[in-house]
Scaffold this active site. Sequence first.
Site, PDB file in Angstrom:
ATOM      1  N   ARG A 259       0.850  -1.194   0.000  1.00  0.00           N
ATOM      2  CA  ARG A 259       0.000   0.000   0.000  1.00  0.00           C
ATOM      3  C   ARG A 259       0.889   1.250   0.000  1.00  0.00           C
ATOM      4  O   ARG A 259       1.967   1.254   0.608  1.00  0.00           O
ATOM      5  CB  ARG A 259      -0.840  -0.047   1.288  1.00  0.00           C
ATOM      6  CG  ARG A 259      -1.798   1.100   1.497  1.00  0.00           C
ATOM      7  CD  ARG A 259      -2.999   0.948   0.658  1.00  0.00           C
ATOM      8  NE  ARG A 259      -4.111   1.760   1.109  1.00  0.00           N
ATOM      9  CZ  ARG A 259      -5.111   2.107   0.305  1.00  0.00           C
ATOM     10  NH1 ARG A 259      -5.133   1.722  -0.954  1.00  0.00           N
ATOM     11  NH2 ARG A 259      -6.119   2.814   0.759  1.00  0.00           N
TER      12      ARG A 259
ATOM     13  N   THR B 209     -10.226   0.682  -9.167  1.00  0.00           N
ATOM     14  CA  THR B 209      -9.206  -0.198  -8.614  1.00  0.00           C
ATOM     15  C   THR B 209      -9.269  -1.387  -9.535  1.00  0.00           C
ATOM     16  O   THR B 209     -10.125  -1.450 -10.413  1.00  0.00           O
ATOM     17  CB  THR B 209      -9.601  -0.511  -7.145  1.00  0.00           C
ATOM     18  OG1 THR B 209      -9.484   0.678  -6.375  1.00  0.00           O
ATOM     19  CG2 THR B 209      -8.795  -1.615  -6.513  1.00  0.00           C
TER      20      THR B 209
ATOM     21  N   THR C 186      -4.376  -0.553  -7.037  1.00  0.00           N
ATOM     22  CA  THR C 186      -5.156   0.668  -7.290  1.00  0.00           C
ATOM     23  C   THR C 186      -4.305   1.918  -7.428  1.00  0.00           C
ATOM     24  O   THR C 186      -3.196   1.994  -6.894  1.00  0.00           O
ATOM     25  CB  THR C 186      -6.158   0.876  -6.118  1.00  0.00           C
ATOM     26  OG1 THR C 186      -7.025   1.964  -6.408  1.00  0.00           O
ATOM     27  CG2 THR C 186      -5.462   1.144  -4.799  1.00  0.00           C
TER      28      THR C 186
ATOM     29  N   ASN D 171      -6.336   4.492  -6.741  1.00  0.00           N
ATOM     30  CA  ASN D 171      -7.471   5.072  -6.040  1.00  0.00           C
ATOM     31  C   ASN D 171      -8.502   5.580  -7.038  1.00  0.00           C
ATOM     32  O   ASN D 171      -9.291   4.808  -7.542  1.00  0.00           O
ATOM     33  CB  ASN D 171      -7.063   6.145  -5.032  1.00  0.00           C
ATOM     34  CG  ASN D 171      -8.226   6.475  -4.097  1.00  0.00           C
ATOM     35  OD1 ASN D 171      -9.127   5.671  -3.950  1.00  0.00           O
ATOM     36  ND2 ASN D 171      -8.210   7.638  -3.480  1.00  0.00           N
TER      37      ASN D 171
ATOM     38  N   SER E 158     -10.270  -0.560   1.387  1.00  0.00           N
ATOM     39  CA  SER E 158     -11.342  -1.570   1.392  1.00  0.00           C
ATOM     40  C   SER E 158     -10.977  -2.777   0.544  1.00  0.00           C
ATOM     41  O   SER E 158     -11.790  -3.700   0.393  1.00  0.00           O
ATOM     42  CB  SER E 158     -12.629  -0.971   0.821  1.00  0.00           C
ATOM     43  OG  SER E 158     -13.089   0.056   1.636  1.00  0.00           O
TER      44      SER E 158
ATOM     45  N   GLY F 125     -14.083  -1.313  -6.636  1.00  0.00           N
ATOM     46  CA  GLY F 125     -15.398  -0.787  -6.247  1.00  0.00           C
ATOM     47  C   GLY F 125     -15.397   0.016  -4.964  1.00  0.00           C
ATOM     48  O   GLY F 125     -16.454   0.183  -4.354  1.00  0.00           O
TER      49      GLY F 125
END
Length: 556
Positions: free
Chosen positions: A91, A364, A382, A384, A436, A456
């Site tokens: 991340r 994503t 992703t 974002n 998420s 999503g």
Amino acid sequence: MNKILLILTASLFISCNSPENIAIKAAVVSARTEASKIGVNIMDKGGNAFDAMIATDLALSVCYPNAGNIAGGGFLVYRKNDGSFGSLDYREKAPSLASRDMYLNSDGNVIKGKSIIGGLAIGVPGTVAGLYEVHKKFGSLPWSELVQPAIDLATRGYLVTEKQQKSFDGKKNEFIEVNGENTFYAKKHEKGDIVINLPLANTLKLIQENGRAGFYQGVNAERFINRVKNTGGIISKEDLKNYYPVWRKPIQFEYKELTITSMAPPSSGGVCLGQMLKMIEPFDIKKYGHNSMESIQVMVEVERRSYADRTEYLGDPDFVNIPQNELLDSLYLNKRMSDFNWKKATLSSDINPGNIVFNETEETTHYSIIDKEGNAVSVTTTLNGSYGSKVYVEDGGYFLNNEMDDFSSKPGVPNMFGLLGSEANSILPGKRMLSSMTPTIVEKNKKLYMILGTPGGSTIITSVFQTILNAYEFNMGIQESVNAARFHHQWMPDIVILEPKQFDLSLILNLNNIGYNIEERFSRIIGRVDAIMIDDNGVISTGADPRGDDSSSVLR
Ligand code: GLY
């Protein structure tokens, strides 16, 4: 009679030997045909699922620039064929100059757009470091062979699809606003065109020759930092050089015969998926029926309760204490559902105070892989927002993420967009923003059963939740499970979103009558799940979501 028998036998022979009837040995399901094929080719050459992951991911960075990336981040959840599990967190992180109030004006109000578009929205990217880390730990083919197909794709070009043309057209003004009129993706790229991206091919060559240093140091680092500075950002050379991914223990929990393994914080995916499935376990969801009034009610109520907990408790585990065991404790979760009433919707405002919408957007991408040896890889990655911050590194051929918007711009208070604020997810230098993303692997009776995930934003978790139930409780095949109509609730706003034109009016009216606020007419598709299933006999099948250009490629 004999003649008929002969014809029957012959046609049986032909159909048994038609390609669809030869067992699948390995598969990649991703957002683009090119990327799925590249991943499968790597496995055909003897590579494993981790090699295929690297090649697929880099291919997506070329042909799916809205979400595929080299300047974003992601999560890998894996299960090796010996039954061992693990996960990698690559991340993005907040730059070292980031601060808690960096998106607020002198009155303490959120400055509209600052965490979404332009240089200040960019988090320190993790993708290339993540892929290189996977290669070092699990790779079986040379790194350069894994990068080469993406270089070839960028050099020869990829085909623009109808959906992609719409996506380019829809963002053109923003591309120009941030990057000027001559920016690469503002040029007209129409359906059927071939897009050649030579600057990206050159960046990929740097990565091919120098591994992670090809991205985080040297020529590319110079280009990256210049672009960030020119667009008002604060990422430094040291931030880039010091970025490292983290191997984390994934979240694991049982649901009936299933063992479900998913991403731990800084993703909320695993914890929330665990909470939802544990909360519905005492209910006979199978008896209620797929997308029936009862099953929607009970699923919405567990979603409502889990998303309320997400807001309060989840963030980067390297910075905040997360009561993970407590959140997944069966007694706690049963108690959480004790006020559920079949006759009346619970009000979200009675679950926890607040007025919150999650601040992820819907762009994503996810891919699922199984190799010939049975190793399974589930990856969600992703930028974002669609094309991230819209900041494009012209001489490098790629977009930069806007992942900083996944932090709470103003903890404790909804921001100007009505977006969520919570202390656990406040901004600190070097901290990872809450996600998420829910790359997930499911075992049935301890045998590999499903590999799945989806894009999503906040709907990721509920899409994965529903797809698992479709397959396991409602006995759907994997493609049917992926195709089935979806709905979503996330505590705040207190609305049940239904995919448009998929649910009966009478069902909507009945839900409305007992207090559920339904949003259907203006809602969009929910998620694009890419999944693989292995049935009780070991037969592999794939489900690529028809909501996008998603596609399965298989090795037989
Ligand atoms: N940016 C989407 C997510 O991480 O959930």
